[in-house]
Design an enzyme around this catalytic site. Structure first.
Site, mmCIF file in Angstrom:
data_model
loop_
_atom_site.group_PDB
_atom_site.id
_atom_site.type_symbol
_atom_site.label_atom_id
_atom_site.label_comp_id
_atom_site.label_asym_id
_atom_site.label_seq_id
_atom_site.Cartn_x
_atom_site.Cartn_y
_atom_site.Cartn_z
ATOM 1 N N ASP A 426 0.826 -1.207 0.000
ATOM 2 C CA ASP A 426 0.000 0.000 0.000
ATOM 3 C C ASP A 426 0.863 1.261 0.000
ATOM 4 O O ASP A 426 1.925 1.313 0.627
ATOM 5 C CB ASP A 426 -0.889 -0.017 1.256
ATOM 6 C CG ASP A 426 -1.789 1.188 1.348
ATOM 7 O OD1 ASP A 426 -2.596 1.391 0.425
ATOM 8 O OD2 ASP A 426 -1.683 1.933 2.336
ATOM 9 N N GLU A 479 1.255 -0.426 -5.181
ATOM 10 C CA GLU A 479 0.316 0.660 -5.436
ATOM 11 C C GLU A 479 1.159 1.933 -5.464
ATOM 12 O O GLU A 479 1.451 2.519 -4.421
ATOM 13 C CB GLU A 479 -0.765 0.758 -4.354
ATOM 14 C CG GLU A 479 -1.806 1.805 -4.675
ATOM 15 C CD GLU A 479 -2.352 2.545 -3.464
ATOM 16 O OE1 GLU A 479 -3.360 3.250 -3.612
ATOM 17 O OE2 GLU A 479 -1.762 2.443 -2.381
#
Length: 748
Positions: A426, A479
């Site tokens: 993330d 990401e």
């Protein structure tokens, strides 16, 4: 009084006087080396041994020889708060013992925690000091074990600047005076073996900071299980044991993560995919999710499930992205063994599991990692480096060896111990840039004066090297929302080493285009083509993720313009474009049946919508697109290879039509993809093709079974020997309104 007696009394008084400071410190719970005071001690060879214990509330204490069961002696109370010393005049050799203690209401016997030796071995100390202990989770935290035939739990926690650390829990009435720990000064780890503590008991660490201030009780950073929120204690569990039955999957899974493999990911938030509304809206258990989610994903044709973070987190509204228990699967759905069974069931069904992993930041909850030992231990001290303004979270200090080791160890823990098939990391951009979301003067440059976070870059590279080097067939996905180069290239070539990168630019551009009224799309035509300029610079995943259906952005279907029929047709055409476009696929739950409302983490998806034909049609379309994507080599084998894509016509903005070829290994096998993003059917629309033969219509998003109008080409058509678009043959197509066609060339 004889001189020898008088001398003995004076010696005993001197001994007690020398102990008095240590006794007072133990009683005040302020001793940094409790094992130097408590337990069995001997002044010198041949001298009597003595046993010292601090037992608040005790009335009398006896020392029991564990071998014979005999009373070796009674202890004398030397401090009114409960410090006892038993001088065993007839014992000149150390021996195994336990304590018999009389309390006001009962008398009990138990092992003394201070008779046991160190928990960590010398190799553990060496590797922890180096920051190379990649199985530190097997030593730090809470581990049920047996020592000298005595069952108990070994506790260990890193808190180098603490003045004192005690483990508190159900086994000591949460009294921080009872079990102060031994400090291994070489690495700043505090440890203790607590006899007769056991699985299922709750615990935390009570820590005095370097200034003597008592900190809020801290959860165990290495806990394998935690209480159900809003409670915050860690739970003694140990490494979960499980008899895996996924050998076939593990032997072959390397082929499922390969760049040439079909990868279609269903992104899921376990807490809201489905609930039990008739039972107070409770969460489904891991077992119930295995029974319902896995068959659904299998039926829909997805290859992988990506879980929003299931690492333990205190606040539901963080969706798991602010975790406190990085080593604990959330107790919202069951036990660690239950989660292993869920993973095993996925593998046996041929489904891979990816975990959203959050190494970039952590929450400020008092029981978490922030100011863990009274200092900025896990986070940077300077808020310009250690505080996320956007998320009110703290940033890991990647340059600190022990912190990097903690996170690397955690990545390997999920891949190895839970046999997960990959990690989606993330917020990578927030890790790479020191000035991420900061204004001038709000950040500190690196040692070269630049904005790159050199320590985070080194950490990410090492994480990827270890993930791929230690787990055959696992994948890592970034990401990463900027143009940072070579995110998904190997570290030996200068890349970050990820297997894949989310193509955030493609997602933003194409959704921006699709949100426009078709009459205006001609002015934004290249929003749909721009991604192909850089498509093969990385190994991309095309994400339609949870981030696009929250915070007032609305659902995917709600973004589409027009009346309801046009909204559904737009979405169908867009999905057709996505699955035909190079890149692996990711779709957030609810998108596969066009949920109207924005995602709400606190309730089930709107499964009742499947009773309505348009929603059922979208679901059928996604099922068929997954089937075609998996069975057509041209749609997946060259997802990351420019040889597999070729524009036929990318500039027809007047008609808002796009056409391109997808190819793979067989030069005789091509797919023709044509997309019409206006509500006007196109009759006699000619596209050039490279080869003669029959072109079968294997996908038409306007088909009646998907809720469309049925405009198409009667299942297929033959190429004509009419040169078009610089190619020797062409197809005279009927393109449906707001529709995508995929045609497969089949030689006559």
């Amino acid at each position: 009084m004889p001189n020898e007696v008088r001398t003995g009394i004076r010696a005993e008084e001197q001994r007690l006087a020398s102990l008095r400071g240590g006794v007072e410190a133990v009683v005040r719970a302020d001793h940094g080396d409790p094992f130097a005071i408590l337990g069995m001690h001997q002044g010198g060879e041949g001298e009597p041994v003595e046993v010292r214990s601090f037992l608040p509330g005790a009335l009398r204490v006896w020392v029991i020889d564990s071998t014979t069961g005999e009373v070796a002696g009674e202890a004398e109370r030397v401090h009114e708060d409960g410090f006892f010393i038993a001088v065993l005049a007839d014992r000149t050799q150390r021996f195994r013992y336990r304590l018999r203690v009389e309390f006001p209401l009962t008398t009990t016997e138990f092992e003394d925690a201070y008779r046991f030796g160190p928990v960590l071995g010398e190799l553990d100390i060496h590797l922890l000091g180096e920051g190379t202990h990649l199985r530190a989770y097997e030593r730090l935290g809470a581990h049920p074990r047996e020592v000298d035939g005595v069952p108990g739990v070994a506790f260990a926690v890193w808190a180098p600047s603490a003045r004192r650390v005690s483990v508190v829990g159900d086994f000591c009435d949460w009294d921080g005076r009872r079990l102060p720990m031994r400090k291994r000064v070489e690495v700043g780890v505090w440890e203790i073996f607590v006899p007769h503590a056991g699985v299922g008991q709750r615990y935390k660490f009570e820590i005095k900071g370097p200034g003597g201030n008592l900190l809020p009780l801290k959860a165990d950073p290495y806990a394998f299980q935690a209480e159900m929120r809003p409670l915050t204690a860690s739970v003694v569990h140990g490494l979960p044991h499980y008899q895996w039955q996924d050998e076939e999957w593990m032997r072959s899974r390397a082929s499922t993560a390969d760049r040439k493999a079909p990868v279609s990911i269903y992104e899921v938030h376990l807490g809201s995919w489905m609930r039990a509304p008739d039972e107070d809206n409770r969460f489904l258990t891991y077992a119930e999710l295995a029974e319902r989610l896995i068959p659904y994903v299998t039926d829909m044709g997805f290859t992988h499930i990506e879980l929003l973070p299931i690492t333990e987190h205190p606040f539901d509204g963080s969706w798991g992205y602010q975790p406190i228990g990085l080593y604990a699967p959330t107790s919202r759905h069951g036990t660690p063994e239950d989660f292993k069974a869920f993973v095993d069931a996925c593998h046996r069904a041929g489904i891979g599991i990816l975990l959203d992993w959050v190494p970039g930041h952590f929450p400020t909850d008092q029981h978490g990692l922030g100011l863990f030992d009274g200092t900025h231990l896990y986070e940077h001290a300077d808020p310009r480096q250690g505080y996320h303004q956007d998320w009110n979270t703290l940033i890991y200090n990647f340059g600190r060896t022990e912190v990097s080791n903690f996170l690397l160890d955690n990545a390997l823990f999920w891949l190895d111990h839970y046999r997960l098939d990959g990690l989606r990391v993330d917020a990578v951009a927030s890790m790479l840039y020191l000035d991420y979301s900061r204004k001038e003067g709000e950040w500190i440059p690196n040692r070269f004066g630049g904005r790159e976070n050199l320590e985070a870059i080194a950490f990410l590279k090492r994480m990827n090297e270890l993930a791929y080097g230690n787990n055959a067939g696992a994948m890592t996905v970034a990401e990463e929302s900027t143009s940072w180069p070579m995110v998904s290239k190997p570290t030996y070539l200068g890349g970050l080493g990820f297997g894949y990168k989310w193509n955030m630019g493609w997602m933003h551009d194409t959704l921006n285009y699709m949100s426009k009224d078709p009459i205006h799309r001609r002015y934004h035509h290249h929003d749909m083509t721009f991604g192909l300029i850089y498509q093969f610079s990385e190994n991309f995943v095309l994400p339609l993720s949870h981030d696009e259906v929250v915070h007032g952005k609305g659902s995917l279907i709600a973004k589409m313009p027009g009346d309801d029929w046009q909204k559904f047709a737009n979405l169908r055409a867009y999905y057709g474009f996505m699955f035909a476009h190079p890149g692996k696929k990711l779709l957030f739950m609810g998108g596969e049946f066009a949920q109207w409302r924005e995602w709400n983490y606190n309730q089930s998806l709107d499964w009742h919508l499947l009773e309505e034909a348009p929603h059922k049609g979208i679901q059928s379309l996604i099922r068929d697109l997954n089937r075609i994507y998996r069975t057509q080599p041209a749609l997946h084998r060259t997802d990351c290879d420019p040889s597999g894509f070729e524009w036929i016509e990318s500039n027809d903005n007047e008609n808002s039509v796009y056409s391109f070829l997808r190819k793979a290994d067989d030069p005789e096998h091509v797919l023709v993809v044509v997309c019409n993003f206006t509500p006007v059917p196109r009759q006699g629309y000619r596209v050039g093709v490279p080869l003669p033969g029959r072109y079968a219509e294997v996908m038409n998003t306007d088909a009646p079974e998907y809720g469309g109008s049925g405009v198409g080409n009667a299942g297929g058509l033959d190429a004509e020997e009419t040169s078009w678009h610089g190619r020797p043959y062409s197809l005279d197509l009927t393109i449906p309104p707001l529709g995508t066609l995929i045609l497969e060339r089949r030689p006559t």
